[in-house]
Design a protein around this motif. Sequence first.
Motif, PDB file in Angstrom:
ATOM      1  N   MET A   1       0.823  -1.210   0.000  1.00 20.22           N
ATOM      2  CA  MET A   1       0.000   0.000   0.000  1.00 20.22           C
ATOM      3  C   MET A   1       0.855   1.258   0.000  1.00 20.22           C
ATOM      4  O   MET A   1       0.574   2.230  -0.666  1.00 20.22           O
ATOM      5  N   SER A   2       1.937   1.217   0.757  1.00 19.02           N
ATOM      6  CA  SER A   2       2.841   2.351   0.794  1.00 19.02           C
ATOM      7  C   SER A   2       3.456   2.584  -0.578  1.00 19.02           C
ATOM      8  O   SER A   2       3.620   3.729  -1.013  1.00 19.02           O
ATOM      9  N   SER A   3       3.774   1.489  -1.294  1.00 25.40           N
ATOM     10  CA  SER A   3       4.336   1.601  -2.635  1.00 25.40           C
ATOM     11  C   SER A   3       3.319   2.204  -3.595  1.00 25.40           C
ATOM     12  O   SER A   3       3.656   3.057  -4.421  1.00 25.40           O
ATOM     13  N   THR A   4       2.076   1.768  -3.486  1.00 26.11           N
ATOM     14  CA  THR A   4       1.020   2.308  -4.341  1.00 26.11           C
ATOM     15  C   THR A   4       0.813   3.790  -4.077  1.00 26.11           C
ATOM     16  O   THR A   4       0.663   4.590  -5.009  1.00 26.11           O
ATOM     17  N   THR A   5       0.802   4.179  -2.810  1.00 23.90           N
ATOM     18  CA  THR A   5       0.643   5.592  -2.451  1.00 23.90           C
ATOM     19  C   THR A   5       1.767   6.432  -3.030  1.00 23.90           C
ATOM     20  O   THR A   5       1.541   7.536  -3.524  1.00 23.90           O
ATOM     21  N   SER A   6       2.978   5.896  -2.990  1.00 20.45           N
ATOM     22  CA  SER A   6       4.130   6.609  -3.542  1.00 20.45           C
ATOM     23  C   SER A   6       4.011   6.757  -5.055  1.00 20.45           C
ATOM     24  O   SER A   6       4.320   7.826  -5.610  1.00 20.45           O
ATOM     25  N   ILE A   7       3.544   5.710  -5.724  1.00 17.64           N
ATOM     26  CA  ILE A   7       3.370   5.760  -7.181  1.00 17.64           C
ATOM     27  C   ILE A   7       2.307   6.793  -7.550  1.00 17.64           C
ATOM     28  O   ILE A   7       2.500   7.608  -8.463  1.00 17.64           O
ATOM     29  N   ILE A   8       1.176   6.762  -6.831  1.00 16.53           N
ATOM     30  CA  ILE A   8       0.089   7.708  -7.095  1.00 16.53           C
ATOM     31  C   ILE A   8       0.550   9.140  -6.871  1.00 16.53           C
ATOM     32  O   ILE A   8       0.253  10.042  -7.668  1.00 16.53           O
ATOM     33  N   SER A   9       1.295   9.353  -5.796  1.00 13.86           N
ATOM     34  CA  SER A   9       1.806  10.689  -5.503  1.00 13.86           C
ATOM     35  C   SER A   9       2.737  11.176  -6.610  1.00 13.86           C
ATOM     36  O   SER A   9       2.650  12.331  -7.051  1.00 13.86           O
ATOM     37  N   SER A  10       3.614  10.299  -7.066  1.00 10.65           N
ATOM     38  CA  SER A  10       4.563  10.668  -8.130  1.00 10.65           C
ATOM     39  C   SER A  10       3.848  10.966  -9.438  1.00 10.65           C
ATOM     40  O   SER A  10       4.178  11.935 -10.136  1.00 10.65           O
ATOM     41  N   ILE A  11       2.861  10.137  -9.784  1.00 10.61           N
ATOM     42  CA  ILE A  11       2.098  10.352 -11.020  1.00 10.61           C
ATOM     43  C   ILE A  11       1.402  11.707 -10.981  1.00 10.61           C
ATOM     44  O   ILE A  11       1.434  12.475 -11.952  1.00 10.61           O
ATOM     45  N   THR A  12       0.784  12.013  -9.847  1.00 12.23           N
ATOM     46  CA  THR A  12       0.049  13.266  -9.719  1.00 12.23           C
ATOM     47  C   THR A  12       0.979  14.470  -9.828  1.00 12.23           C
ATOM     48  O   THR A  12       0.664  15.455 -10.503  1.00 12.23           O
ATOM     49  N   ILE A  13       2.126  14.388  -9.178  1.00 11.91           N
ATOM     50  CA  ILE A  13       3.063  15.512  -9.180  1.00 11.91           C
ATOM     51  C   ILE A  13       3.698  15.702 -10.554  1.00 11.91           C
ATOM     52  O   ILE A  13       3.685  16.806 -11.115  1.00 11.91           O
ATOM     53  N   TYR A  14       4.240  14.611 -11.117  1.00  9.36           N
ATOM     54  CA  TYR A  14       5.024  14.729 -12.349  1.00  9.36           C
ATOM     55  C   TYR A  14       4.181  14.845 -13.609  1.00  9.36           C
ATOM     56  O   TYR A  14       4.689  15.262 -14.660  1.00  9.36           O
TER      57      TYR A  14
END
Length: 321
Positions: A1-14
Amino acid sequence: MSSTTSIISSITIYSGLPIFICGSIGNLLNLLLLWSTRRNSCGFLFLVSSIVNSIVLFYGLFTRILSVGFGVDWSQTNLIWCKTRVGLIQSSTLISLSCICLASIDRFLLTCRQEKYRKLSRLSTARWATAISTFIWISHSVPHFVYYQLLPSSLNSTTTSYTCVILSNTFYTNYRIYFVLVVFYGLTPITVLSVMGILTYRNMNMLQLDRQRHAVQRQLTLMLLVQIPIIIVSVLPFTIFTEYLTITATTIKSADQIARENIINNIVNPLFYVTFACPFFVFYISSPTFKKEAKVLLSCQRREKMTINRVQPGIATTVGV
């Protein structure tokens, strides 16, 4: 879940930040370049659209970048922001789409052979149509100010966290999800732009225009037609996937499926805002005259007074019958 949250955060930012920055700058440049066409019906609609697009990008995309990408969500701490954010996003989005549709209708009327239709392509009509659509969409968004509330999401001995949610109202929820998204965001703008684009192109081929006037009309048509696939590519995936999430909300899903859906949702969501960030770049690519003006503006050169060669979307004198 932490990995998914990190991926979602990166997608949104970048993905979100470039769209927001480029779109905001592009809309500002549109205001500067199109200001002189504000007394022209279609130029006026483009100008209003650029202003509203800036509101969409700020209230919709920028706040999403803050909340999803950086964990800063004002709607969880401020009741006024909770009530107004969604309403402002919806009303400004629909006003912007309406302006694009009205501009396409204006260009169709402009190229009609019958004078009675060409007379409808005037500034007063565009102003009234914009005022009416603005009133309708703002009124349409009033229920958001009523039904959205801050409710406790967790409670412990030290702190209480809140979530901005819509209160239980089955009719309004179903209307918003199954009608507003499908009809107002998807079918209507795509249908109007497609039909008006085809009809405008057909009218142009029937008109006997001299070379200079034909060049101007060709640029205007391209400025319209290029927007159609962009709207389809950006708005349609968001609409379809949001409908899918709603329909399958009560379905039992595995953790992996939920994670995949969250990632996809955070891809199509920033993509949705491309429609409101792209007009400057569409005009720049499709109109050599607009490109020339933009280069002059960006290079800080002295802008000379333009003649008929200047692209002024929808000027009736550019049509020869």
